[in-house]
Design a protein around this motif. Structure first.
Motif, mmCIF file in Angstrom:
data_model
loop_
_atom_site.group_PDB
_atom_site.id
_atom_site.type_symbol
_atom_site.label_atom_id
_atom_site.label_comp_id
_atom_site.label_asym_id
_atom_site.label_seq_id
_atom_site.Cartn_x
_atom_site.Cartn_y
_atom_site.Cartn_z
ATOM 1 N N TRP A 127 0.828 -1.211 0.000
ATOM 2 C CA TRP A 127 0.000 0.000 0.000
ATOM 3 C C TRP A 127 0.862 1.260 0.000
ATOM 4 C CZ3 TRP A 127 -0.047 3.619 4.037
ATOM 5 C CH2 TRP A 127 -0.905 4.702 3.823
ATOM 6 N N ARG A 128 1.901 1.260 0.863
ATOM 7 C CA ARG A 128 2.758 2.447 0.968
ATOM 8 C C ARG A 128 3.397 2.775 -0.376
ATOM 9 N NH1 ARG A 128 3.859 1.746 6.265
ATOM 10 N NH2 ARG A 128 4.994 -0.152 5.789
ATOM 11 N N ARG A 129 3.898 1.730 -1.046
ATOM 12 C CA ARG A 129 4.567 1.943 -2.335
ATOM 13 C C ARG A 129 3.569 2.479 -3.371
ATOM 14 N NH1 ARG A 129 5.778 -3.134 -3.837
ATOM 15 N NH2 ARG A 129 6.920 -3.326 -1.899
ATOM 16 N N MET A 130 2.386 1.863 -3.425
ATOM 17 C CA MET A 130 1.374 2.302 -4.398
ATOM 18 C C MET A 130 0.959 3.748 -4.122
ATOM 19 S SD MET A 130 0.510 -0.145 -6.602
ATOM 20 C CE MET A 130 -1.211 -0.365 -7.044
ATOM 21 N N ARG A 131 0.783 4.073 -2.856
ATOM 22 C CA ARG A 131 0.329 5.430 -2.537
ATOM 23 C C ARG A 131 1.423 6.443 -2.899
ATOM 24 N NH1 ARG A 131 -4.370 7.642 1.173
ATOM 25 N NH2 ARG A 131 -3.653 9.762 1.383
ATOM 26 N N ARG A 132 2.682 6.066 -2.638
ATOM 27 C CA ARG A 132 3.782 6.974 -2.975
ATOM 28 C C ARG A 132 3.864 7.155 -4.493
ATOM 29 N NH1 ARG A 132 8.491 5.415 -4.480
ATOM 30 N NH2 ARG A 132 8.500 3.404 -3.419
ATOM 31 N N ILE A 133 3.764 6.062 -5.230
ATOM 32 C CA ILE A 133 3.897 6.137 -6.689
ATOM 33 C C ILE A 133 2.745 6.941 -7.306
ATOM 34 C CG2 ILE A 133 3.797 4.718 -8.799
ATOM 35 C CD1 ILE A 133 5.523 2.668 -7.218
ATOM 36 N N MET A 134 1.560 6.840 -6.711
ATOM 37 C CA MET A 134 0.425 7.599 -7.259
ATOM 38 C C MET A 134 0.480 9.080 -6.872
ATOM 39 S SD MET A 134 -2.703 4.922 -6.725
ATOM 40 C CE MET A 134 -4.028 5.873 -7.491
ATOM 41 N N TYR A 280 4.637 8.380 -15.570
ATOM 42 C CA TYR A 280 5.320 8.218 -14.277
ATOM 43 C C TYR A 280 5.093 6.810 -13.723
ATOM 44 C CZ TYR A 280 6.123 13.250 -13.997
ATOM 45 O OH TYR A 280 6.547 14.529 -14.241
ATOM 46 N N ILE A 281 3.860 6.340 -13.891
ATOM 47 C CA ILE A 281 3.521 5.013 -13.354
ATOM 48 C C ILE A 281 4.309 3.943 -14.114
ATOM 49 C CG2 ILE A 281 1.592 3.410 -12.923
ATOM 50 C CD1 ILE A 281 1.090 6.059 -11.492
ATOM 51 N N ASN A 294 -0.129 -4.132 -11.236
ATOM 52 C CA ASN A 294 -0.330 -2.963 -10.373
ATOM 53 C C ASN A 294 -0.636 -1.725 -11.219
ATOM 54 O OD1 ASN A 294 2.419 -4.101 -8.310
ATOM 55 N ND2 ASN A 294 0.235 -4.502 -8.061
ATOM 56 N N VAL A 295 0.043 -1.608 -12.362
ATOM 57 C CA VAL A 295 -0.180 -0.456 -13.239
ATOM 58 C C VAL A 295 -1.652 -0.383 -13.635
ATOM 59 C CG1 VAL A 295 0.311 0.525 -15.521
ATOM 60 C CG2 VAL A 295 2.180 -0.419 -14.138
ATOM 61 N N ILE A 296 -2.178 -1.520 -14.066
ATOM 62 C CA ILE A 296 -3.555 -1.526 -14.562
ATOM 63 C C ILE A 296 -4.533 -1.281 -13.396
ATOM 64 C CG2 ILE A 296 -4.079 -4.018 -14.500
ATOM 65 C CD1 ILE A 296 -4.646 -1.879 -17.510
ATOM 66 N N TYR A 297 -4.169 -1.744 -12.203
ATOM 67 C CA TYR A 297 -5.047 -1.496 -11.058
ATOM 68 C C TYR A 297 -5.014 -0.047 -10.584
ATOM 69 C CZ TYR A 297 -7.098 -6.006 -10.775
ATOM 70 O OH TYR A 297 -7.856 -7.091 -11.081
ATOM 71 N N ILE A 298 -3.944 0.665 -10.889
ATOM 72 C CA ILE A 298 -3.938 2.104 -10.595
ATOM 73 C C ILE A 298 -4.973 2.778 -11.502
ATOM 74 C CG2 ILE A 298 -2.578 4.228 -10.816
ATOM 75 C CD1 ILE A 298 -0.167 2.656 -9.729
ATOM 76 N N VAL A 299 -4.982 2.380 -12.763
ATOM 77 C CA VAL A 299 -5.973 2.927 -13.699
ATOM 78 C C VAL A 299 -7.380 2.584 -13.212
ATOM 79 C CG1 VAL A 299 -6.845 2.827 -16.061
ATOM 80 C CG2 VAL A 299 -4.373 2.713 -15.630
ATOM 81 N N GLU A 300 -7.563 1.349 -12.803
ATOM 82 C CA GLU A 300 -8.894 0.916 -12.328
ATOM 83 C C GLU A 300 -9.301 1.728 -11.096
ATOM 84 O OE1 GLU A 300 -11.437 -1.585 -11.086
ATOM 85 O OE2 GLU A 300 -10.844 -0.812 -9.148
ATOM 86 N N ASN A 301 -8.373 1.950 -10.168
ATOM 87 C CA ASN A 301 -8.700 2.710 -8.953
ATOM 88 C C ASN A 301 -9.090 4.157 -9.267
ATOM 89 O OD1 ASN A 301 -6.532 1.372 -6.273
ATOM 90 N ND2 ASN A 301 -8.380 0.570 -7.226
ATOM 91 N N PRO A 449 -6.561 10.936 -0.984
ATOM 92 C CA PRO A 449 -5.518 11.807 -1.531
ATOM 93 C C PRO A 449 -6.077 12.729 -2.614
ATOM 94 C CG PRO A 449 -5.300 9.593 -2.444
ATOM 95 C CD PRO A 449 -6.420 9.542 -1.444
ATOM 96 N N GLY A 450 -7.240 12.350 -3.172
ATOM 97 C CA GLY A 450 -7.839 13.110 -4.268
ATOM 98 C C GLY A 450 -8.482 14.416 -3.823
#
Ligand code: HEM
Length: 506
Positions: A127-134, A280-281, A294-301, A449-450
């Protein structure tokens, strides 16, 4: 001979019936360490008593009966509901790590591939990594500065369309679809540097269809029985297959039409590579920080978290301003007094306190995610002196924090003035002072974060519409219907409003 079983007294016969209904009558006191709540049945727990629709209002009624922290057993799932600001502080802030995970159910497991995403994953390194990357490409001030011109451009196109639309100016139109296109364009331009031409663009139609079908399947109550009672899970097979099929078509749609295109462009453009969020992602993927899943799930989120939430708030704000012409007039006066002929832009939002109050009041009265996104404790924890079993779904009734008459003056009224008169300290600012009665975006580690995008987007569109148009109910009606439609997650307007837009003479 009158009895079914001769020789047995009516009392003995009705004993099983009595035992069955006892749990409806008694509550657990909470004395054995667990939070109070209704007495539960074997296998079903409290599910038969409380039903499926645990919306923010039904949970308020239960809090009045069982207290500010109570426990429901829904088959094998435990659900704890928190209904006051102090306990909300515990869950979201003081014990933010302990309660910082998310529960999933059989359907959410499918829609997130068991937590490969960010929104529904457990608290921890992933979670921490995903949140930082986003964060870098989506949730900083620099991003707002980079994109605010584009946001204003997309919004000005909506104003132009309304000005050219006769129906909008006479009998009125359902403006939702046009605002939806605007928000898709804003988010897809930020994500992929891509946009949709019109509401009839086939890609727009596909994207909205995929996303709304995903929301419907995920938010439905239909699958609760199989989630709560594992032995019934085989009966869910066709429902779950439907979810799997939709998800694989939907992710392929994102991948083939958008992600792969950016991948190709990036490969062609060494040096000058980072243009939109996806670049960036993908760079994080190339550096080995995250996988292509994970990339595609960032798009989905982003598709799930960003667009409809903001759209629902816009619909509510517009409906309330139509129903409260005085508030609309006061806002228009502020816009005229402060800005004169200047357009409403992101840079001058801070000069418009009444506009900000309108946005806050909308989010208070109609919090788009009234129960926040559910939290979960990975280990057994303590809350309000009670023992919370590990992996309990913990819900904060944020809507009630903002609508409890103990803490707010006439909370059922839409009255933006409250934030300028009696509630001057309450902020909905990124990094502002937290008031635990007002949490439309949550607070703490798993907060939204949005918010850094959603607040200016809301202020801008409301300001721009009110500056240019008098928004009124369609001819023959004097109020917009603001009945709510609840879901497991969201608080939406039941009937998308038809509204007439009368251009204001310059
Ligand atoms: C009016 C609009 C919005 C509202 C009311 C809203 C509300 C929320 C709430 C209540 C949460 C959960 C907080 C918690 O569990 O404590 C959340 C999470 C989240 N929101 Fe928003 N949101 C909005 C717009 C957005 C936008 C525009 C984006 C992205 C561009 C976004 C991205 C997210 C993400 C990624 C999370 C998950 C955070 C995590 O689990 O760590 N939201 N939002």
């Amino acid at each position: 001979a009158k009895h079914l079983f001769p020789g047995q007294s009516p009392f003995l016969l009705s004993l099983p019936l009595l035992l069955f209904f006892l749990p409806f009558v008694f509550s657990r006191s909470g004395s054995n360490g667990a939070p109070p709540g209704p007495v539960s049945f074997p296998i079903f727990g409290n599910w038969l008593q409380v039903g499926n629709d645990l919306n923010h209002r039904n949970l308020v009624n239960m809090a009045k009966k069982y207290g500010n922290v109570f426990l429901l057993r829904l088959g094998v799932r435990n659900l704890v509901v928190v209904s006051d600001p102090k306990l909300a502080t515990e869950v979201l802030h003081t014990q933010g790590v302990e309660f910082g995970s998310r529960p999933r159910n059989v359907v959410w497991d499918i829609f997130t591939d068991s937590g490969k995403d960010m929104v529904f994953t457990e608290y921890g390194d992933h979670w921490r990594r995903m949140r930082r990357i986003m964060t870098l490409p989506f949730f900083t001030n620099k991003v707002v500065q980079q994109y605010r011109g584009m946001w204003e451009e997309e919004m000005d196109m909506v104003l132009r369309d309304l000005r050219g639309d006769r129906a909008a100016q006479s009998e009125g139109i359902v403006v939702r679809r046009r605002l939806q296109l605007m928000l898709y364009n804003i988010m897809y331009r930020m994500m992929f540097d891509a946009r949709f031409e019109s509401v009839s663009d086939p890609l727009f139609q596909q994207a909205t269809r995929f996303n709304s079908e995903r929301s419907r399947l995920a938010q439905s109550f239909e699958y609760n029985y199989g989630d709560f009672i594992p032995i019934l899970r085989p009966f869910l097979r066709s429902y779950l297959n439907k979810c799997r099929d939709l998800q694989s078509r939907r992710l392929a749609f994102f991948n083939n039409n958008y992600v792969e295109k950016r991948r190709k462009l990036m490969a062609e453009r060494e040096g000058d590579r980072l243009r939109c969020a996806m670049d960036y992602i993908l760079e994080a993927e190339m550096n080995g920080e995250i996988s292509s899943d994970n990339v595609i799930y960032i798009v989905e989120n982003i598709n799930v978290a960003a667009i409809e939430t903001t759209l629902w708030s816009m619909e509510w704000a517009i409906a309330e301003l139509v129903n409260h012409p005085n508030a609309q007039t006061r806002l228009r006066k502020e816009l005229r007094d402060v800005l004169g002929d200047e357009p409403v832009t992101e840079t001058n939002l801070h000069r418009l306190p009444y506009l900000q109050a309108v946005v806050k009041e909308t989010l208070r009265l109609h919090s788009p995610i009234p129960l926040l996104v559910p939290h979960m404790n990975l280990e057994e924890a303590k809350l309000g002196g009670y023992d919370i079993p590990k992996r309990t779904k913990v819900i904060v009734n944020a809507w009630w924090l903002g609508n409890n008459p103990e803490w707010w003056n006439k909370p059922e009224e839409f009255r933006p003035e409250r934030f300028l008169d009696e509630e001057t300290e309450v902020e909905a600012l990124v990094g502002g002072k937290v008031d635990f009665r007002f949490l439309p975006f949550g607070v703490g580690r798993r907060s939204c974060p949005g918010i850094i995008l959603a607040l200016p987007l809301l202020g801008l569109i409301v300001g721009k519409l009110v500056k240019e148009f008098e928004m009124v109910p369609p001819p023959g009606t004097d109020k917009i219907d603001v009945t709510e439609k609840g879901g497991q997650f969201s608080l939406q307007i039941a009937e998308h409003s038809t509204i007439a837009f009368h251009p204001i003479a310059p």
